[in-house]
Design a protein around this motif. Structure first.
Motif, PDB file in Angstrom:
ATOM      1  N   HIS A  84       0.901  -1.129   0.075  1.00 42.77           N
ATOM      2  CA  HIS A  84      -0.066  -0.074  -0.123  1.00 42.77           C
ATOM      3  C   HIS A  84       0.934   1.225   0.060  1.00 42.77           C
ATOM      4  O   HIS A  84       0.710   2.301  -0.651  1.00 42.77           O
ATOM      5  N   ARG A 143       0.912   4.284  -2.734  1.00 41.41           N
ATOM      6  CA  ARG A 143       0.945   5.527  -2.133  1.00 41.41           C
ATOM      7  C   ARG A 143       2.011   6.576  -2.685  1.00 41.41           C
ATOM      8  O   ARG A 143       1.833   7.819  -3.189  1.00 41.41           O
ATOM      9  N   ASP A 188       1.646   9.758  -5.127  1.00 41.63           N
ATOM     10  CA  ASP A 188       2.163  11.069  -4.922  1.00 41.63           C
ATOM     11  C   ASP A 188       2.913  11.568  -6.026  1.00 41.63           C
ATOM     12  O   ASP A 188       2.885  12.685  -6.324  1.00 41.63           O
ATOM     13  N   PHE A 221     -16.349   8.800  -2.151  1.00 39.85           N
ATOM     14  CA  PHE A 221     -15.437   9.880  -1.565  1.00 39.85           C
ATOM     15  C   PHE A 221     -14.875   9.795  -0.270  1.00 39.85           C
ATOM     16  O   PHE A 221     -13.862  10.509  -0.139  1.00 39.85           O
ATOM     17  N   SER A 222     -15.577   9.351   0.823  1.00 40.81           N
ATOM     18  CA  SER A 222     -15.038   9.180   2.158  1.00 40.81           C
ATOM     19  C   SER A 222     -13.877   8.095   2.149  1.00 40.81           C
ATOM     20  O   SER A 222     -13.138   8.256   3.071  1.00 40.81           O
ATOM     21  N   ARG A 223     -13.608   7.539   1.333  1.00 37.87           N
ATOM     22  CA  ARG A 223     -12.433   6.584   1.150  1.00 37.87           C
ATOM     23  C   ARG A 223     -11.843   6.631  -0.361  1.00 37.87           C
ATOM     24  O   ARG A 223     -11.052   5.663  -0.482  1.00 37.87           O
ATOM     25  N   GLY A 224     -11.888   7.792  -0.799  1.00 35.66           N
ATOM     26  CA  GLY A 224     -11.235   8.397  -2.005  1.00 35.66           C
ATOM     27  C   GLY A 224     -11.110   9.611  -2.416  1.00 35.66           C
ATOM     28  O   GLY A 224     -11.625  10.392  -1.532  1.00 35.66           O
ATOM     29  N   ARG A 225     -10.512   9.997  -3.529  1.00 34.45           N
ATOM     30  CA  ARG A 225     -10.605  11.359  -3.913  1.00 34.45           C
ATOM     31  C   ARG A 225     -10.120  11.323  -5.563  1.00 34.45           C
ATOM     32  O   ARG A 225      -9.558  10.517  -5.781  1.00 34.45           O
ATOM     33  N   SER A 277      -6.078   0.305  -2.052  1.00 31.18           N
ATOM     34  CA  SER A 277      -7.104  -0.815  -2.038  1.00 31.18           C
ATOM     35  C   SER A 277      -7.747  -0.358  -0.629  1.00 31.18           C
ATOM     36  O   SER A 277      -7.530   0.572   0.020  1.00 31.18           O
ATOM     37  N   SER A 278      -8.670  -1.371  -0.210  1.00 36.00           N
ATOM     38  CA  SER A 278      -9.437  -1.123   1.219  1.00 36.00           C
ATOM     39  C   SER A 278     -10.084   0.237   1.204  1.00 36.00           C
ATOM     40  O   SER A 278     -10.974   0.552   0.548  1.00 36.00           O
ATOM     41  N   SER A 279      -9.468   1.023   2.320  1.00 33.29           N
ATOM     42  CA  SER A 279     -10.302   2.087   2.613  1.00 33.29           C
ATOM     43  C   SER A 279      -9.654   3.507   2.180  1.00 33.29           C
ATOM     44  O   SER A 279      -9.961   4.554   2.381  1.00 33.29           O
ATOM     45  N   ASP A 280      -8.666   3.208   1.122  1.00 31.28           N
ATOM     46  CA  ASP A 280      -7.841   4.776   0.525  1.00 31.28           C
ATOM     47  C   ASP A 280      -7.716   4.137  -0.825  1.00 31.28           C
ATOM     48  O   ASP A 280      -6.735   3.511  -1.231  1.00 31.28           O
ATOM     49  N   ARG A 327      -7.622   6.105  -4.394  1.00 28.78           N
ATOM     50  CA  ARG A 327      -7.854   7.130  -5.096  1.00 28.78           C
ATOM     51  C   ARG A 327      -7.790   7.138  -6.700  1.00 28.78           C
ATOM     52  O   ARG A 327      -7.133   6.231  -7.209  1.00 28.78           O
TER      53      ARG A 327
END
Lengths: 493, 493
Positions: A19, A23, A27, A218-222, A234-237, A239
């Motif tokens: 993960h 990330r 970035d 959107f509470s777990r993505g952007r 994956s999972s709760s993030d 994007r």
């Protein structure tokens, strides 16, 4: 603690590190300052070293052996198998090679961006040559001790049960009908193109509406912008990214829906699988089936385009298209175009076949990187009947080779084929779906996908998962039937 | 390879992992979706486990012993000492405790944000209690085998050569003159406050101008917004954050300049130190000396405020302040206020003394977390002569305790003291500096800081570095003289 639980605890930290690496990649594409690449290379290098060590350690070997000796249930067995497969494959790759690739690709990516901006393949060529050599080495290492070719070994990074034999067979079945239909369609009058400036900020506003309409959480993505749209996490993030071009809002909208397909898939995986080897999409073919069915069968349907038409009118005002029917035809316009990601459903797979043949030749050594641009341009002209006008419309258009993603392209077409199968079954199960889509309500469709496929994560191998979801083995037929019927109707053939 | 080189190679990956952990922290505060905290906790946990293992491994012990046996030059010796110190301290901390804190603080931070938004300390209290217990355990572990108290052991995470004996002495010397001056100043008429709405987007526009004027390098950094401004990163990726409040643009501007001080320090460290133990600021006291000298001695000077006045006029138009002299007085207004980060130079250290006394009592156990809010409010009233109106203006105003940063606060005042020393010497070396600042040209000042201090990174211990930069040992006197002279002049005492 049971031996399996010990293995699961070990795996959890490995997944967390994966993960983190993802990330950092996100970035790099969205937020990283332009002058920070050297630092990022060191960071990728450090984390790849750790991941490589964790995935092939003596400790893991011991944990695996102990878990395999236990009485495991089917879910535990699947996890152990997946970890074992990764262990065996990782062990074959020298750490130095893995780290060298992790160091090389962020730089190669940066150089690709520069080359693309300058429309100059020669800027990219030296680093591409390096990437190819390293990827050839990786393919050879992975293929060692098996009967597969290095290219197939690379492809199986993305499609664990895939092979070029299956892919080539799939393309053979697709090519004839698509080429014939393309010729027929290009003979007909084309709907006009959009001819206006569409404000970038407003495009992003619509993109948010579309993402929401497809159930993206959107509470777990952007959503951010990137040169080449992608989804990550994956999972709760989870994007996603998209891009805007003032003359081509469809690029933004359908890139967004495509990435929402990837993102929603990850978001909808059974939460109890999080931080296990099951907690991510099971293959890239399955992943692309989700992005493509969101984008095409649902997103480019007559119903959903009517919804999009109304959204665009309310955000941009009158934009020169008379009604929903005309808009549907514009969205599904089949025209001469260079760019894969902007291609209509009919021509898309032809773009993939070109890349598939070229990248196999690059990895086998039959094609030298020196000759790649010429080979690309010749093949493009043969398949699409026009000359490539500039490198960014040709060999530089896609990010994949800069990131050493050889073997990835065919999974897009596999995804299209799977999407065809899924949509056939979904349409049987959900009568009058178009009525929902016209209101921008995708919930019956996305719930169907969630239950039939998404929630399972990597619980089943791709083909088994498809058979479970569709009640029969996957084939190219539903996709061909769908495309022929859709475009024959639009173009009045 | 020499033994030292082997050690340096090992250390490089440790530093890279530290960078990555910092990057995750930045992401959490700026970009992370609200529902992703559980994932982030797993990520922090995994990386903390790895870092803890790397910093205390048998492999490192071996590498250290071999390097220490070599003939090292002074720079190598300093690096070996710093790695050794970290090794010895890490070894004392059980991995479980380190991981528990890494898991707890992201959650505690999130709860602090909620409690602050709701102005309700009781929301924060349970998790704060947990943080305190873990931090007490950490302090006890670090102090084990030494003669220092747990609080001092915690403080030395930020100020390796610090101690509460030195800090208490410093505060004793500061308190008298500051309290007396404060009483005198608050007796005088105050300049008016700004009374207008300042658009947030335009504030960020000015923030960019200010950052640039202080030499912050955007090609190796970026500015975003965060609840509590911070800077993050080293080497070629150093990011800062700020915040905007429509009624208080000064908060945005001086937070920005403060964080630019931190960021520019990191950006200006000798590039050959990158990814070594020398490649970051040498202590938080030194770090704060840079943020505070940028913010105060330079940023709140008569010269620089004249520059800022012109920038604000050109961006916001007339904002109700007649001239540069009035603006200078408004910027340096001494008023009753609750918030540390908004405090003027005169009262700032009184805010720190309050926190320093409370946090020492929390760690020693003399103060129970149940009584913290009352203790804060009582002490605030005693020191500042007014009652705290709400928790977000009181005990919930600062992020630090949610992140277990006990021992951090005093480094702000130490930074102020160091900034006083540096500014005294800088002013001797650079005649007519105010003329430059009035043009927004900080280059002579920032170059002086770069050469005297910033470029050295962690090459020298803090006090030695200060002595080298100033030609004498640091003391509180220059700061007191500077504050007395500045505010006596402004308030016509």
């Amino acid at each position: 603690m049971s031996a399996f639980l010990n293995l699961a605890v070990y795996q959890k930290d490995t997944v967390a590190l994966e993960h983190i690496a993802g990330r950092l990649g996100w970035d790099q594409e969205t937020m990283m300052p332009s002058g920070s690449i050297d630092d990022r290379v060191e960071e990728f290098s450090a984390i790849e070293k750790l991941l490589h060590a964790r995935r092939s350690s003596a400790e893991l070997e011991q944990l695996l052996a102990e878990a395999e000796a236990e009485n495991l249930d089917a879910v535990q067995m699947r996890q152990t198998t997946l970890i074992r497969n990764k262990f065996e494959r990782t062990k074959k790759v020298p750490q130095d090679l893995a780290v060298a690739l992790a160091r090389l690709t962020p730089k190669a990516h940066k150089i690709w961006v520069e080359a693309r901006e300058n429309d100059d393949f020669s800027i990219f060529k030296p680093v591409l040559a390096e990437v190819i050599v390293h990827t050839q080495d990786l393919g050879a290492a992975l293929a060692d001790g098996t009967e597969e070719t290095p290219y197939d070994a690379l492809l199986r990074r993305y499609e664990p049960d895939g092979s070029s034999e299956k892919i080539t067979k799939m393309f053979s079945a697709l090519r004839g009908p698509l080429v014939a239909l393309r010729a027929a369609v290009l003979n007909r009058a084309q709907p006009p193109e959009l001819d206006q400036i569409f404000d970038s900020g407003k495009q992003m506003q619509v993109a948010h509406i579309l993402a929401q309409s497809f159930g993206y959480d959107f509470s777990r993505g952007r959503i951010d912008k990137a040169v080449h749209p992608f989804s990550s996490g994956s999972s709760s993030d989870v994007r996603i990214t998209t891009r805007t071009s003032e003359r081509d809002p469809m690029n933004c909208f359908y890139s967004t829906i495509h990435e929402v397909g990837h993102g929603a898939y990850e978001q909808n995986i059974n939460a109890t699988y999080a931080f296990s080897v099951l907690g991510k999409g099971c293959s890239m073919g399955i992943h692309e089936s989700q992005s493509r069915i969101y984008e095409n069968q649902l997103g480019r349907s007559r119903g959903y385009t009517a919804f999009l038409f109304r959204q665009m009118k309310s955000v941009f005002g009158d934009f020169g298209v008379r009604n929903e029917e005309n808009f549907y035809k514009i969205v599904n316009r089949v025209s001469q175009g260079y760019i894969r990601t902007e291609a209509d459903e009919l021509q898309y797979n032809l773009h993939i076949m070109l890349r598939y043949d070229l990248e196999r030749a690059l990895i086998s050594g039959d094609l030298n990187f020196e000759d790649l641009e010429t080979a690309w341009n010749d093949r493009f002209e043969a398949d699409f009947g026009c000359k490539v006008d500039k490198a960014s419309d040709g060999v530089l258009q896609d990010v994949h080779w800069s990131e050493a993603l050889f073997g990835y392209f065919p999974t897009y077409s596999l995804g299209n084929v799977y999407a065809g199968c899924l949509f056939e079954k979904m349409s049987e199960d959900l009568p009058n779906l178009e009525n929902d889509l016209e209101k921008g309500d995708t919930s019956r469709a996305t719930d169907w996908l969630k239950v039939a496929l998404q929630r399972h994560g990597s619980r089943y191998p791709a083909e088994e998962l498809m058979s479970k979801a569709c009640g029969k083995e996957p084939s190219v037929d539903p996709l061909v039937t769908y495309i022929e019927s859709k475009f024959s109707e639009i173009y009045d053939l």
